[in-house]
Design an enzyme around this catalytic site. Structure first.
Site, PDB file in Angstrom:
ATOM      1  N   MET A  34      11.715  10.720  -6.297  1.00  0.00           N
ATOM      2  CA  MET A  34      10.450  10.261  -5.719  1.00  0.00           C
ATOM      3  C   MET A  34       9.857   9.124  -6.553  1.00  0.00           C
ATOM      4  SD  MET A  34      10.262  12.256  -3.093  1.00  0.00           S
ATOM      5  CE  MET A  34       8.604  11.963  -2.459  1.00  0.00           C
ATOM      6  N   CYS A  35       9.321   8.134  -5.876  1.00  0.00           N
ATOM      7  CA  CYS A  35       8.684   6.991  -6.540  1.00  0.00           C
ATOM      8  C   CYS A  35       7.589   7.439  -7.494  1.00  0.00           C
ATOM      9  CB  CYS A  35       8.101   6.065  -5.471  1.00  0.00           C
ATOM     10  SG  CYS A  35       6.962   4.812  -6.078  1.00  0.00           S
ATOM     11  N   PHE A  36       6.782   8.405  -7.068  1.00  0.00           N
ATOM     12  CA  PHE A  36       5.633   8.819  -7.879  1.00  0.00           C
ATOM     13  C   PHE A  36       6.036   9.680  -9.068  1.00  0.00           C
ATOM     14  CE2 PHE A  36       3.281   7.027  -4.476  1.00  0.00           C
ATOM     15  CZ  PHE A  36       2.064   6.673  -5.034  1.00  0.00           C
TER      16      PHE A  36
ATOM     17  N   LYS B  96       0.516   8.983 -12.067  1.00  0.00           N
ATOM     18  CA  LYS B  96       0.692   7.777 -11.250  1.00  0.00           C
ATOM     19  C   LYS B  96      -0.194   7.851 -10.004  1.00  0.00           C
ATOM     20  CE  LYS B  96       4.478   4.930  -9.365  1.00  0.00           C
ATOM     21  NZ  LYS B  96       5.940   4.738  -9.420  1.00  0.00           N
TER      22      LYS B  96
ATOM     23  N   ALA C 242      11.666   7.341  -3.338  1.00  0.00           N
ATOM     24  CA  ALA C 242      11.138   7.801  -2.050  1.00  0.00           C
ATOM     25  C   ALA C 242       9.631   8.065  -2.157  1.00  0.00           C
ATOM     26  CB  ALA C 242      11.856   9.069  -1.631  1.00  0.00           C
TER      27      ALA C 242
END
Lengths: 246, 134
Positions: free
Chosen positions: A136-138, A152, A73
């Site tokens: 979360m993607c990050f 990131k 996300a």
């Protein structure tokens, strides 16, 4: 030198942003396109296969949409979102997925460098921003991600459909309550960063950009699809065998 | 050369007629494009339930790698009769054996005559892949 369109769609609604990304894959004959965009209101986008229950931030009152790309996300708040789309058999998308990431992220790193941002590929190291359990993607990373000072900075994903590729991503400007510990670019605003990235990407990818507005076909696609991307039926039904609402 | 007992699509799926049924899968080229030899990079595969009707060129499933989601496109028309549930739990099968153990779905075909579709034989597909390599 290949000609690409340059679209800038500032502060579009979250569902409309996702529908315009989908249009890049589905409208026949569309020219290769670089797009910069921001979101209003702020929103959380889930990965295509992600389950809502695996993302605690999805219960935080944010507007939620589901992307057509995979991965984790993303909180679309203080960031610049970008996308590149075009035929899968032409640069920078041709060949293996990993090779296309290397090309695009090298171009993006060169573009960021012109703005004084010294990003680099993550490689084998572990990041300060790698955090378990958030979805979360990050807070997850791979060797091909662009990082800044061990955190990131850019989260990217691709969708490949019938010979076309959409590569989109988020360049984080500031952390948020659900995206802690990520790289930040203090004082940088999205539109100024987009201008630098436009020049940098054009040079690094060897493309000629022509500023454009979304076409009538793209706008019709957005009108037809934006509500589905933000619909509870789509957002909640993560996982398998959902279809795509048509 | 890749197996010539089947036909291939430009989007890197294969189809093989076996008696009264058709079998689909994706090629080694497709797998390598997604994961570049790192089989752990394949993370998810979504295949259809039995009973679903598919047409040639239509998406019948999706496969996700660490960095990309790719549509799986049906080479021919027919009705799905079985999906390979082993793949959904063991994606490494696709890297190890895309031609046999890595089959994805079995189909009751509208016709067994593959000449009705725009498909390639193995030599043509080999040449097609060679032209795509960079």
């Amino acid at each position: 030198m290949p000609h690409w369109r340059l679209l800038e769609t500032w502060d579009w609604a979250p569902g409309a942003n996702m529908a315009l990304d989908e249009a890049q894959l589905e409208i026949a004959g569309l020219a290769p396109t670089l797009r910069f965009y921001t979101w209003r209101p702020d929103a959380l986008s889930l990965g295509w296969f992600q389950r809502v229950e695996d993302v605690p931030a999805a219960r935080g009152g944010l507007l939620v949409v589901r992307r057509l790309t995979g991965g984790g996300a993303i909180h679309h708040a203080a960031e610049l979102t970008y996308s590149l789309a075009g035929p899968a058999d032409a640069p920078p998308f041709d060949g293996p997925v990993a090779r296309s990431y290397e090309r695009i992220h090298a171009a993006l790193a060169a573009a960021l460098a012109t703005f004084g941002v010294a990003s680099e590929l993550r490689g084998a190291r572990r990041l300060t921003s790698d955090l378990a359990g958030t979805g979360m993607c990050f807070h997850a990373s791979s060797a091909l991600d662009l990082v800044l000072d061990g955190r990131k900075l850019v989260g990217s994903a691709q969708r490949r459909r019938r010979g076309r590729v959409l590569h989109h991503g988020s360049i984080k400007l500031r952390a948020s309550a659900c995206e802690t510990a990520v790289a930040e670019l203090p004082g940088v605003e999205a539109r100024a960063l987009a201008a630098a990235c436009e020049r940098g990407l054009s040079g690094a990818l060897g493309i000629e950009l022509e500023r454009a507005e979304p076409s009538a076909a793209e706008l019709a696609h957005v009108r037809a699809r934006e509500h589905w991307y933000a619909s509870a039926a789509h957002v909640l039904a993560g996982g398998r065998r959902r279809g795509d609402g048509r | 050369m890749r197996p010539n007992d089947r036909r291939y699509t430009k989007t890197h799926e294969w189809v093989k007629i076996d008696g009264e049924i058709a079998i689909f899968g994706i090629t080694d080229f497709a797998v390598n494009a997604l994961c570049s030899g790192n089989e752990g990079d394949l993370v998810y595969c979504d295949l259809p339930e039995p009973g679903r009707l598919v047409n040639a060129g239509e998406t019948f499933g999706e496969i996700e790698s660490v960095k990309a989601v790719e549509d799986l496109n049906s080479p021919i028309d027919g009705e799905v009769i079985e999906s390979n549930t082993v793949i959904e739990e063991h994606l490494e099968v696709l890297s190890k054996d895309p031609w046999n153990a890595g089959w994805m779905i079995k189909l009751k075909p509208r016709t067994k005559n593959l000449a009705e579709y725009e498909l390639m034989d193995a030599p043509s597909y080999d040449a097609y892949c060679a032209a795509q390599k960079h």
